[in-house]
Design an enzyme around this catalytic site. Sequence first.
Site, PDB file in Angstrom:
ATOM      1  N   TYR A   1      43.519  48.648  40.370  1.00  0.00           N
ATOM      2  CA  TYR A   1      42.165  49.208  40.275  1.00  0.00           C
ATOM      3  C   TYR A   1      41.187  48.115  39.853  1.00  0.00           C
ATOM      4  O   TYR A   1      40.133  47.928  40.466  1.00  0.00           O
ATOM      5  CB  TYR A   1      42.183  50.352  39.264  1.00  0.00           C
ATOM      6  CG  TYR A   1      40.962  51.243  39.279  1.00  0.00           C
ATOM      7  CD1 TYR A   1      40.682  52.059  40.378  1.00  0.00           C
ATOM      8  CD2 TYR A   1      40.100  51.305  38.187  1.00  0.00           C
ATOM      9  CE1 TYR A   1      39.566  52.898  40.385  1.00  0.00           C
ATOM     10  CE2 TYR A   1      38.993  52.133  38.188  1.00  0.00           C
ATOM     11  CZ  TYR A   1      38.733  52.930  39.285  1.00  0.00           C
ATOM     12  OH  TYR A   1      37.631  53.759  39.283  1.00  0.00           O
TER      13      TYR A   1
ATOM     14  N   SER B   1      33.284  50.104  39.108  1.00  0.00           N
ATOM     15  CA  SER B   1      33.720  50.696  37.839  1.00  0.00           C
ATOM     16  C   SER B   1      33.401  49.684  36.752  1.00  0.00           C
ATOM     17  O   SER B   1      33.218  48.487  37.045  1.00  0.00           O
ATOM     18  CB  SER B   1      35.232  50.932  37.896  1.00  0.00           C
ATOM     19  OG  SER B   1      35.752  51.109  36.603  1.00  0.00           O
TER      20      SER B   1
END
Length: 279
Positions: free
Chosen positions: A175, A162
């Site tokens: 995350y 990401s």
Amino acid sequence: MYQGSCSSRVLSSFVQVKMSLTGRTALVTGFGGGMGSAIALSLAEAGCRIVGTDRSVSDTVKQNMEKIKEISGQDALFFECDLLNRESIDHLCSTIASKVPSGIDILVNNAGCFERCTMDEKTPESWDKELAINLTAPFLLSKNFVISMKKKGWGRIINMSSVVGLLSYPLTIGYCASKTGLVGLTKAIAAEMAPHGVTCNAICPYFVDTPIIQPVLDALKRETGASREESMENIRNTYPTKKFTTTKQIGDYVVFLCSPAADNMTGLATPCDGGYSIV
Ligand SMILES: NC(=O)c1ccc[n+]([C@@H]2O[C@H](COP(=O)([O-])OP(=O)(O)OC[C@H]3O[C@@H](n4cnc5c(N)ncnc54)[C@H](O)[C@@H]3O)[C@@H](O)[C@H]2O)c1
């Protein structure tokens, strides 16, 4: 004459790239999700045999299987696996060993989960879950499938990180840690596997319109009253390009990373973010 030979050369190189993966078998995790669907379809278009895995057989999984058959004429295989559970991962690996004796040539570690919360709110259980699905599962699958890739002298591992794996972002504690770890894992695998014809690259998208972003949009609605459309517009405006990356673009980029053109590219962590990470 010149125009004709140029366009036929362009056409033949396009066909070559499109069909360059014929005979390869790709395993795509998160096959029933937004990115996983697009990646599997792009790889099938490029000639790959597809093996999909996800937690369960959803309608999207069934639709993907049908589309893959239409696109490539080949039946995709699908196996359920809960990437949170190591026994389930071991079972997936042994099932694939028996059902796909030619082995996995392309591993796309795409499945992931995301919890938006503060460090105060983050529980150790939720931390463990995010790390297990986003980081440990890609390690375990890579460790298993790289054995046959090394023997063949060819393999591609693609990890879905990401933009949060490259930059910090608030409310993404687990995350951010897991996706940053995934970039590190990518580079370590790339370095170790470079002499064996196996490349390993990471993809780092910013927002892409898939189910994983819905909890963010729900939270923004609660916090600011913004509708889905308003929040999407606000997010779109944070991209220098003012455009969302599409799932199809991500799928086609995976195909590129598996193509001969990317044969000497390894250890990359490419932002697919409309320039978000450069400003
Ligand atoms: N959509 C975005 O904005 C965005 C941005 C950056 C990175 N990503 C990453 O892209 C990847 C794909 O996400 P997406 O956008 O397609 O979202 P998605 O929610 O559509 O797909 C996520 C997939 O992961 C699977 N998954 C989750 N937990 C699992 C488990 N325990 N076992 C097996 N499978 C599990 C889900 O079933 C689903 O198929 C993820 O790794 C995500 O972190 C997404």
